[in-house]
Design a protein around this motif. Structure first.
Motif, PDB file in Angstrom:
ATOM      1  N   HIS A  21      -8.058  -7.451 -22.105  1.00  0.00           N
ATOM      2  CA  HIS A  21      -8.990  -6.319 -22.050  1.00  0.00           C
ATOM      3  C   HIS A  21     -10.263  -6.702 -21.306  1.00  0.00           C
ATOM      4  CE1 HIS A  21     -11.727  -7.648 -25.272  1.00  0.00           C
ATOM      5  NE2 HIS A  21     -12.397  -6.527 -25.157  1.00  0.00           N
ATOM      6  N   MET A  22     -10.649  -7.990 -21.363  1.00  0.00           N
ATOM      7  CA  MET A  22     -11.792  -8.444 -20.561  1.00  0.00           C
ATOM      8  C   MET A  22     -11.406  -8.523 -19.082  1.00  0.00           C
ATOM      9  SD  MET A  22     -14.264  -8.544 -22.622  1.00  0.00           S
ATOM     10  CE  MET A  22     -15.312  -8.774 -21.198  1.00  0.00           C
ATOM     11  N   GLY A  23     -10.172  -8.956 -18.803  1.00  0.00           N
ATOM     12  CA  GLY A  23      -9.700  -9.004 -17.417  1.00  0.00           C
ATOM     13  C   GLY A  23      -9.746  -7.627 -16.764  1.00  0.00           C
ATOM     14  N   VAL A  24      -9.294  -6.616 -17.500  1.00  0.00           N
ATOM     15  CA  VAL A  24      -9.318  -5.239 -16.977  1.00  0.00           C
ATOM     16  C   VAL A  24     -10.763  -4.814 -16.691  1.00  0.00           C
ATOM     17  CG1 VAL A  24      -8.916  -2.812 -17.572  1.00  0.00           C
ATOM     18  CG2 VAL A  24      -7.135  -4.525 -18.036  1.00  0.00           C
ATOM     19  N   LYS A  25     -11.662  -5.094 -17.634  1.00  0.00           N
ATOM     20  CA  LYS A  25     -13.066  -4.688 -17.444  1.00  0.00           C
ATOM     21  C   LYS A  25     -13.686  -5.374 -16.223  1.00  0.00           C
ATOM     22  CE  LYS A  25     -14.113  -3.594 -22.265  1.00  0.00           C
ATOM     23  NZ  LYS A  25     -15.221  -3.330 -23.188  1.00  0.00           N
ATOM     24  N   PHE A  26     -13.428  -6.680 -16.066  1.00  0.00           N
ATOM     25  CA  PHE A  26     -14.032  -7.408 -14.941  1.00  0.00           C
ATOM     26  C   PHE A  26     -13.416  -6.988 -13.602  1.00  0.00           C
ATOM     27  CE2 PHE A  26     -15.303 -10.905 -18.074  1.00  0.00           C
ATOM     28  CZ  PHE A  26     -16.649 -10.545 -18.049  1.00  0.00           C
ATOM     29  N   LYS A  84      -3.195   4.708 -22.602  1.00  0.00           N
ATOM     30  CA  LYS A  84      -4.445   5.461 -22.650  1.00  0.00           C
ATOM     31  C   LYS A  84      -5.648   4.531 -22.747  1.00  0.00           C
ATOM     32  CE  LYS A  84      -6.360   9.259 -25.203  1.00  0.00           C
ATOM     33  NZ  LYS A  84      -6.386   9.739 -26.575  1.00  0.00           N
ATOM     34  N   ASP A  85      -5.517   3.537 -23.621  1.00  0.00           N
ATOM     35  CA  ASP A  85      -6.613   2.593 -23.814  1.00  0.00           C
ATOM     36  C   ASP A  85      -6.856   1.753 -22.556  1.00  0.00           C
ATOM     37  OD1 ASP A  85      -8.369   2.476 -25.897  1.00  0.00           O
ATOM     38  OD2 ASP A  85      -7.561   0.599 -26.698  1.00  0.00           O
ATOM     39  N   GLY A  86      -5.761   1.389 -21.881  1.00  0.00           N
ATOM     40  CA  GLY A  86      -5.890   0.622 -20.637  1.00  0.00           C
ATOM     41  C   GLY A  86      -6.726   1.377 -19.619  1.00  0.00           C
ATOM     42  N   LYS A  87      -6.502   2.668 -19.528  1.00  0.00           N
ATOM     43  CA  LYS A  87      -7.261   3.488 -18.574  1.00  0.00           C
ATOM     44  C   LYS A  87      -8.720   3.630 -19.005  1.00  0.00           C
ATOM     45  CE  LYS A  87      -3.464   5.675 -16.288  1.00  0.00           C
ATOM     46  NZ  LYS A  87      -2.592   6.822 -16.090  1.00  0.00           N
TER      47      LYS A  87
END
Ligand SMILES: [Zn+2]
Ligand SMILES: [Zn+2]
Length: 351
Positions: A189-194, A213-216
């Motif tokens: 989830h940090m990788g997605v944010k960065f 949904k959460d990934g998006k």
């Protein structure tokens, strides 16, 4: 020395419970920190249960530490009493080898000194981590913590955050690139944010429909259900970079095949057993398969400053220290969105 309170495991098959112990008084270059929050990392569980076969007991984990400075040694220049401060996975390194001189203390050729299960160099014994009310650390290994962010959500940046930030920076991920993140847990989830914040077209790979949904919401432009072969095939040879955060056994060549020529897959999830790699997948497109370990102190500071500027924190569930054993069990079931952080004020309730 002064007496501290914390939670520790006394043996590999023990749960964590109240523990009191001594810490050194701050020396000239040391900072004493009252711990406010400590994130819960998978490494904590591995170490507490001796799954890496090197644990020294009692074992007091925790290396995602946020607190407030209560004392400073006479030669400390960067911190004063009352400042926010952070401590990650390292409390010292040799400081003289080539890696240390380059600011890459995590790759110290003599081995960095870890925040827990390392060597307490002044009073002897083992280093004890962040599941406690206070810690004493040389200022060279203490991070400045931005005051504008939610501190419970900042704690996990010190391990999960830097573990994903560093490889994305090293491989120069940015706008105009297509970047994949494999797995949506504490690291993912940090990788997605960065990756999103760096401007890349970000694709999350997950096995679970329920995470689309959460990934998006977290910043993914696309979510691929990795167990669906046709969805995977649609992305063949199209990625500049993939960050794989999955520690469970999985078939890595399926992801290597998604890289463009000269693309890189960096593994930060650490599977217990060796993985097999389809070498032809590397050869025919000159692809890279790499690893990466946390980040140096300077880069960790850069990451915290980046998070302050872009309002990035981890998504956390805050727990009292008394729930730590339950949190470990839930972590094993991936039943957390996406990191536990211990509110250390709860320690006062265990007298
Ligand atoms: Zn960690
Ligand atoms: Zn070194």
């Amino acid at each position: 020395m002064f007496v501290c309170a914390g939670f520790a495991a006394q043996s590999a098959d023990d749960t964590l419970g109240p523990f009191s112990f001594n810490r050194r008084d701050p020396g000239p270059k040391d900072i004493q920190i009252e711990i406010l929050y400590c994130g819960v990392c998978h490494s904590d569980l591995h170490q507490a249960r001796n799954e890496w076969h090197n644990t020294v007991y009692p074992c007091l984990p925790g290396h995602e530490i946020i607190g407030r400075v209560t004392k400073t040694g006479a030669e400390v220049t960067r911190f004063k009493q009352g400042d926010l401060a952070g401590v990650g996975c390292m409390v010292d390194s040799c400081r003289t080898c080539a890696s240390c001189r380059e600011g890459l203390e995590q790759y110290c050729e003599k081995g960095f000194n870890p925040t827990y299960n390392g060597k307490e160099t002044v009073i002897g014994g083992t280093t004890f981590g962040g599941y406690s009310n206070a810690i004493v650390v040389d200022e060279a290994f203490v991070l400045r913590v931005p005051g504008n962010l939610d501190l419970a959500g900042v704690a996990p940046l010190l391990c999960a955050g830097i573990t994903t930030y560093s490889p994305l920076r090293h491989w120069k991920v940015g706008a105009g690139q297509k970047v994949g993140i494999v797995g949506l847990g504490g690291l993912g989830h940090m990788g997605v944010k960065f990756a999103h914040a760096f401007g890349a077209h970000t694709v999350l790979f997950t096995t679970s429909e329920s995470k689309v949904k959460d990934g998006k919401r977290l910043g993914a432009d696309e979510v691929v259900i990795s167990k669906n072969p046709s969805e995977m095939a649609a992305h063949a040879s199209s990625f500049d970079f993939i960050l794989d955060t999955v520690a469970g056994p999985h078939e890595i060549s399926r992801y290597l095949d998604l890289l463009k020529r000269d693309g890189t897959l960096t593994q930060v999830g650490a599977p217990e057993k060796p993985m097999s790699v389809e070498i032809f997948s590397l050869i025919f497109k000159r692809r890279n398969f790499a690893g990466s370990l946390i980040g140096g102190i300077a880069e960790t500071q850069e990451m915290l400053d980046f998070c302050a500027a872009h309002n990035i924190t981890a998504d956390v569930e805050v727990i009292p220290i008394q729930k730590i054993n339950e949190a470990y069990e839930r972590m094993l079931r991936s039943d957390v969105k996406y990191r536990f952080t211990i509110d250390m004020s709860s320690l006062k309730q265990t007298a």
